[in-house]
Write an enzyme that holds these catalytic residues in place. Sequence first.
Site, PDB file in Angstrom:
ATOM      1  N   TYR A   1       0.837  -1.195   0.000  1.00  0.00           N
ATOM      2  CA  TYR A   1       0.000   0.000   0.000  1.00  0.00           C
ATOM      3  C   TYR A   1       0.869   1.242   0.000  1.00  0.00           C
ATOM      4  O   TYR A   1       1.937   1.266   0.626  1.00  0.00           O
ATOM      5  CB  TYR A   1      -0.866   0.055   1.266  1.00  0.00           C
TER       6      TYR A   1
ATOM      7  N   TYR B   1      -0.749  -9.672   0.992  1.00  0.00           N
ATOM      8  CA  TYR B   1       0.330  -9.045   1.751  1.00  0.00           C
ATOM      9  C   TYR B   1       0.365  -9.553   3.189  1.00  0.00           C
ATOM     10  O   TYR B   1      -0.651  -9.991   3.725  1.00  0.00           O
ATOM     11  CB  TYR B   1       0.231  -7.522   1.704  1.00  0.00           C
TER      12      TYR B   1
ATOM     13  N   ARG C   1      -2.883 -11.583   4.221  1.00  0.00           N
ATOM     14  CA  ARG C   1      -4.244 -11.275   3.765  1.00  0.00           C
ATOM     15  C   ARG C   1      -4.451 -11.761   2.344  1.00  0.00           C
ATOM     16  O   ARG C   1      -3.588 -11.559   1.490  1.00  0.00           O
ATOM     17  CB  ARG C   1      -4.494  -9.753   3.766  1.00  0.00           C
TER      18      ARG C   1
ATOM     19  N   HIS D   1     -10.636  -2.697  -1.156  1.00  0.00           N
ATOM     20  CA  HIS D   1     -11.571  -2.084  -0.205  1.00  0.00           C
ATOM     21  C   HIS D   1     -12.609  -1.262  -0.972  1.00  0.00           C
ATOM     22  O   HIS D   1     -12.248  -0.506  -1.887  1.00  0.00           O
ATOM     23  CB  HIS D   1     -10.830  -1.149   0.747  1.00  0.00           C
TER      24      HIS D   1
ATOM     25  N   HIS E   1      -7.315  -8.270  -2.008  1.00  0.00           N
ATOM     26  CA  HIS E   1      -8.646  -7.675  -1.898  1.00  0.00           C
ATOM     27  C   HIS E   1      -8.615  -6.212  -2.313  1.00  0.00           C
ATOM     28  O   HIS E   1      -7.562  -5.582  -2.330  1.00  0.00           O
ATOM     29  CB  HIS E   1      -9.174  -7.798  -0.463  1.00  0.00           C
TER      30      HIS E   1
END
Lengths: 183, 273
Positions: free
Chosen positions: B143, B182, B192, B197, B195
């Site tokens: 991110y 990640y 995780r 959000h 995905h």
Amino acid sequence: MIGASGTNHPVSRPTPGQTIGPFYGYALPYEGGPDLVPKGHPDAIRLHGVVLDGAGAPVPDALLEIWQADRTGDVPRKAGSLHRDGHTFTGWGRASTNNVGEYSFTTVMPGAPFIAMTVFARGLMNRLFTRVYLPGAADPFLLSLPPDRRETLVAEKDAGGLRFDVTLQGDRETVFITYPGHS
Amino acid sequence: MEQKSRTHTAVRPNVVVVTEAVRASSDAAATTQAEIGAEIAAIAATRTGEETQPRLDYAPYRSSILRHPTKSPYQADPEAVELFAPVFGPQDVDPLEADLTIQHLGEPIGERIVVTGRVTDGDGKPVANQLVEIWQANSAGRYLHQRDQHPAPLDPNFTGVGRCLTGPDGTYRFTTIKPGPYPWRNHVNAWRPAHIHFSLFGSEFTQRMVTQMYFPGDPLFGLDPIYQSIVDPAARDRLVATYDHDVTLPEVATGYRWDIVLTGGHRTWSESA
């Protein structure tokens, strides 16, 4: 218990929510998000407080949104919350907590008993809804709450406007709200 | 996955006991995936019927331990502002914000995808002209956020933030890069599933929702306490997009379809689940 679309319509099951996670900070907050009116506006008040966890520790990664009527009590139906023009009152704002769990909105006193609020945070599996009641306001919902819980929904008047803390868990836990139809 | 330690959970009929030590410390560093898996399984065994939302009290996601309400919510009839949603318009969102692959001078690295679907309420009524916001990791699982210290590369051509307004039939559509999985620090070797959000508004305030969209067949689903916090498999399946070749663009991008049904509008009082 009759669906608006009639008996034969297949009702879709709702999409579940999920936590906002730790990384929304570069995506959801935006310039002017907490300022429903400019800070110098003659009617501007500050709505501020702290978000706390079950140990009483500040929550530095919460995101709050408010949605409210204007000073006359009308519900705004105007776009422009993401790029505020400094004149249009859209009634909606978004603020992150800072590293000591504090948030702050600049808005106007609504001509209504409460400001609606949504709470998101890392570690909070789904959004929570609550209401920020103005000092002295009363309505059947507020009066239906046990007195010790009721006070968690009533903002305190202070020098700059209103103070409202959100406590996610514990003895002073804020009253959170579900609405009919919520699964 | 060979470890068999089950010291943190014990199962009685319909009761999950997570020891005070776990609750108090939430010391993620020492917990194994096997221990988290055992907690996930113990909670799953408590389900007795349909559930449509994540459990708020879900200790396998350690950060939730001190952040979930312990008192029951009160039901309120929506009033005044709650019967309406904030309005967003063309002045709020540039149509180019729906393409996350054109925000920089160069092309981002990764698998270009189109993600599209419809936002509706529980009766199938479209949520038109409403704001959809997304954010995500890049193709390497990183991110663009200072708290993400995962040693995977940032992509100078990818920010990972998009917005759009739904069309008259509730359709949203984004062009982006498929995010990578990640690591995170919930427990040892926690990862995780990939995905995106999603932040969604309805036609009423009560429908506000933030969630995550996943990709079909992710091998990390069973291991992930955030995905598994939705204890009912039928409900969590609804967060998984479908590969749709009709959405795929020749020589440009593969296509995924994901429809979103909002809960809580007063038009959906028939839903009492």
